[in-house]
Design a protein around this motif. Structure first.
Motif, PDB file in Angstrom:
ATOM      1  N   GLN A   6       0.298  -2.821   9.621  1.00 12.87           N
ATOM      2  CA  GLN A   6      -1.035  -2.768   9.027  1.00 12.87           C
ATOM      3  C   GLN A   6      -1.760  -1.481   9.422  1.00 12.87           C
ATOM      4  O   GLN A   6      -2.397  -0.834   8.581  1.00 12.87           O
ATOM      5  N   ALA A   7      -1.651  -1.100  10.684  1.00 13.31           N
ATOM      6  CA  ALA A   7      -2.299   0.123  11.158  1.00 13.31           C
ATOM      7  C   ALA A   7      -1.768   1.347  10.421  1.00 13.31           C
ATOM      8  O   ALA A   7      -2.528   2.263  10.074  1.00 13.31           O
ATOM      9  N   GLN A   8      -0.467   1.369  10.168  1.00 14.92           N
ATOM     10  CA  GLN A   8       0.125   2.505   9.461  1.00 14.92           C
ATOM     11  C   GLN A   8      -0.412   2.604   8.041  1.00 14.92           C
ATOM     12  O   GLN A   8      -0.688   3.703   7.534  1.00 14.92           O
ATOM     13  N   LYS A   9      -0.594   1.470   7.382  1.00 16.43           N
ATOM     14  CA  LYS A   9      -1.185   1.480   6.041  1.00 16.43           C
ATOM     15  C   LYS A   9      -2.614   1.987   6.072  1.00 16.43           C
ATOM     16  O   LYS A   9      -3.041   2.774   5.212  1.00 16.43           O
ATOM     17  N   LEU A  10      -3.378   1.567   7.072  1.00 18.05           N
ATOM     18  CA  LEU A  10      -4.772   2.005   7.195  1.00 18.05           C
ATOM     19  C   LEU A  10      -4.869   3.515   7.399  1.00 18.05           C
ATOM     20  O   LEU A  10      -5.821   4.158   6.945  1.00 18.05           O
ATOM     21  N   SER A  11      -3.884   4.093   8.049  1.00 15.61           N
ATOM     22  CA  SER A  11      -3.924   5.523   8.353  1.00 15.61           C
ATOM     23  C   SER A  11      -3.862   6.391   7.099  1.00 15.61           C
ATOM     24  O   SER A  11      -4.194   7.574   7.138  1.00 15.61           O
ATOM     25  N   ASP A  12      -3.469   5.808   5.969  1.00 16.42           N
ATOM     26  CA  ASP A  12      -3.385   6.565   4.721  1.00 16.42           C
ATOM     27  C   ASP A  12      -4.761   6.892   4.140  1.00 16.42           C
ATOM     28  O   ASP A  12      -4.870   7.783   3.303  1.00 16.42           O
ATOM     29  N   TYR A  13      -5.797   6.156   4.557  1.00 16.68           N
ATOM     30  CA  TYR A  13      -7.104   6.381   3.923  1.00 16.68           C
ATOM     31  C   TYR A  13      -8.310   6.285   4.858  1.00 16.68           C
ATOM     32  O   TYR A  13      -9.419   6.669   4.486  1.00 16.68           O
ATOM     33  N   ARG A  24      -3.655  -4.153  21.967  1.00 16.41           N
ATOM     34  CA  ARG A  24      -2.535  -3.723  21.122  1.00 16.41           C
ATOM     35  C   ARG A  24      -3.038  -3.133  19.806  1.00 16.41           C
ATOM     36  O   ARG A  24      -2.468  -2.157  19.296  1.00 16.41           O
ATOM     37  N   SER A  25      -4.077  -3.717  19.246  1.00 16.49           N
ATOM     38  CA  SER A  25      -4.632  -3.196  17.996  1.00 16.49           C
ATOM     39  C   SER A  25      -5.100  -1.759  18.172  1.00 16.49           C
ATOM     40  O   SER A  25      -4.850  -0.900  17.312  1.00 16.49           O
ATOM     41  N   SER A  84      -4.527   3.893  17.279  1.00 18.44           N
ATOM     42  CA  SER A  84      -4.508   5.207  17.909  1.00 18.44           C
ATOM     43  C   SER A  84      -3.202   5.933  17.618  1.00 18.44           C
ATOM     44  O   SER A  84      -3.192   7.124  17.284  1.00 18.44           O
ATOM     45  N   SER A  85      -2.082   5.218  17.713  1.00 19.94           N
ATOM     46  CA  SER A  85      -0.771   5.823  17.449  1.00 19.94           C
ATOM     47  C   SER A  85      -0.628   6.265  16.000  1.00 19.94           C
ATOM     48  O   SER A  85       0.135   7.187  15.696  1.00 19.94           O
ATOM     49  N   SER A  86      -1.386   5.626  15.111  1.00 18.85           N
ATOM     50  CA  SER A  86      -1.354   5.992  13.694  1.00 18.85           C
ATOM     51  C   SER A  86      -2.264   7.169  13.391  1.00 18.85           C
ATOM     52  O   SER A  86      -2.332   7.619  12.237  1.00 18.85           O
ATOM     53  N   GLY A  87      -2.989   7.640  14.391  1.00 17.89           N
ATOM     54  CA  GLY A  87      -3.823   8.820  14.220  1.00 17.89           C
ATOM     55  C   GLY A  87      -5.195   8.552  13.624  1.00 17.89           C
ATOM     56  O   GLY A  87      -5.873   9.489  13.179  1.00 17.89           O
ATOM     57  N   ILE A  88      -5.635   7.304  13.638  1.00 15.29           N
ATOM     58  CA  ILE A  88      -6.941   6.966  13.062  1.00 15.29           C
ATOM     59  C   ILE A  88      -8.024   7.133  14.125  1.00 15.29           C
ATOM     60  O   ILE A  88      -7.909   6.577  15.218  1.00 15.29           O
ATOM     61  N   PRO A  89      -9.083   7.888  13.852  1.00 19.00           N
ATOM     62  CA  PRO A  89     -10.198   7.977  14.798  1.00 19.00           C
ATOM     63  C   PRO A  89     -10.770   6.595  15.091  1.00 19.00           C
ATOM     64  O   PRO A  89     -10.867   5.742  14.195  1.00 19.00           O
TER      65      PRO A  89
END
Length: 316
Positions: A138-145, A175-176, A181-186
């Motif tokens: 889910q985090a990886q998907k969020l990182s797209d936008y 963990r969230s 953070s690992s996905s690069g989202i501020p």
């Protein structure tokens, strides 16, 4: 820069508060001057929240019970693009995606990832989102936008079970943050003061969890006893308890420390705003008149930030 602390010392000394609180406040205020000088930012026009689930929520949190969803724009049922266009036409610089929680505690904006990516491409708006608990996918998907992840961090298992009704643990919130953070989202972690029936329970652990992740900004939320919920008769947290959390946060973090628009109103808000500024807050969403008054008495330089969420750090 040189700043005369005599005014702050005088105001803090005159407060009807415990001596240990006053000492913490002065120390925290000195820290905020060291970090941010005399600047304080006021955000009078937060992003308008859009609920991707309408009024639907799989949880029955004792402090909310979907109340706040009813006051958001309804972006469910294919209405998200038109609601974003509505806000853009009115000069919005960004949007806040929100909504009810899924059973796993996430706010499922990731389920609309393709639609939101199109919005991001077409509208050029900043996009923030309440994420809730997320897994790695889910985090990886969020990182797209996502330009900013707004994450409530709960530091007490009993609060998670009894107030949110969620089968999760404080470690899941940690963990969230790891996944986001690992996905690069501020990150703009939110610490909710007094969520456990108006009492402190887990707030300091939540701060320690957040400390690991170098957030862009830390946001202080204050529990509101909300009409129509199980907790409507509970008193909001003692302002000195809120002060303890804010002063601790100010000593822990070098990033901006913001007081959220989600806090009780009336006389409580006026007093809270005064304490928050004296405790080291350097930005406030929807400030009270008292926030302006005390800032001027302290000689702070007020910057009005138009049409922007207080959760943005260096991005403003």
């Amino acid at each position: 820069m040189h700043y005369d602390l005599s005014g702050a010392k005088h105001i803090i000394a005159a407060l009807d508060a415990d001596q240990d609180i006053k000492a913490l406040m002065l120390k925290a205020f000195m820290r905020r001057v060291e970090l941010f000088g005399i600047d304080i930012s006021f955000f009078n026009e937060p992003f308008t929240p859009i609920s991707i689930t309408g009024t639907g929520c799989s949880l029955k949190c004792r402090h909310c019970d979907s109340h706040y969803l009813r006051h958001m724009l309804d972006g469910s049922g294919g209405r998200l693009y038109s609601q974003v266009s509505f806000l853009e036409d009115r000069g919005a610089k960004g949007i806040l995606l929100s909504g009810g929680s899924a059973e796993d505690g996430s706010v499922p904006t990731y389920a609309l990832a393709d639609d939101i990516k199109n919005i991001k491409q077409d509208k050029k708006l900043k996009i923030s989102a309440h994420t809730g608990l997320v897994n790695e996918v889910q985090a990886q998907k969020l990182s797209d936008y996502l330009d900013m992840a707004l994450v409530d961090i709960i530091g007490d298992d009993e609060t998670i079970h009894d107030i949110l009704g969620l089968d999760a643990h404080a470690r899941d919130y940690e963990r969230s943050l790891e996944y986001l953070s690992s996905s690069g989202i501020p990150l703009a972690p939110h610490i909710i003061v007094g969520l456990h029936n108006g009492r402190l329970k887990g707030e300091f652990r939540a701060l320690r969890i957040v400390e690991r992740f170098k957030p862009d900004v830390v946001v202080i939320v204050v529990f509101i006893p909300t009409k129509g919920t199980v907790l409507e008769g509970i008193r909001p947290p003692d302002i000195q308890d809120v002060a303890r959390v804010i002063t601790e946060a100010r000593q822990m973090f070098d990033c901006p420390l913001s007081l959220s628009c989600v806090r009780p109103g009336g006389r409580y808000r006026s007093e809270l705003d005064m304490y928050a500024i004296l405790c080291g807050i350097d930005r406030i969403a929807v400030p009270s008149r008292k926030a302006y008054t005390i800032s001027r008495e302290l000689g702070l330089n007020i910057t009005e930030v138009p049409q922007m969420c207080c959760s943005y750090g260096a991005s403003i």
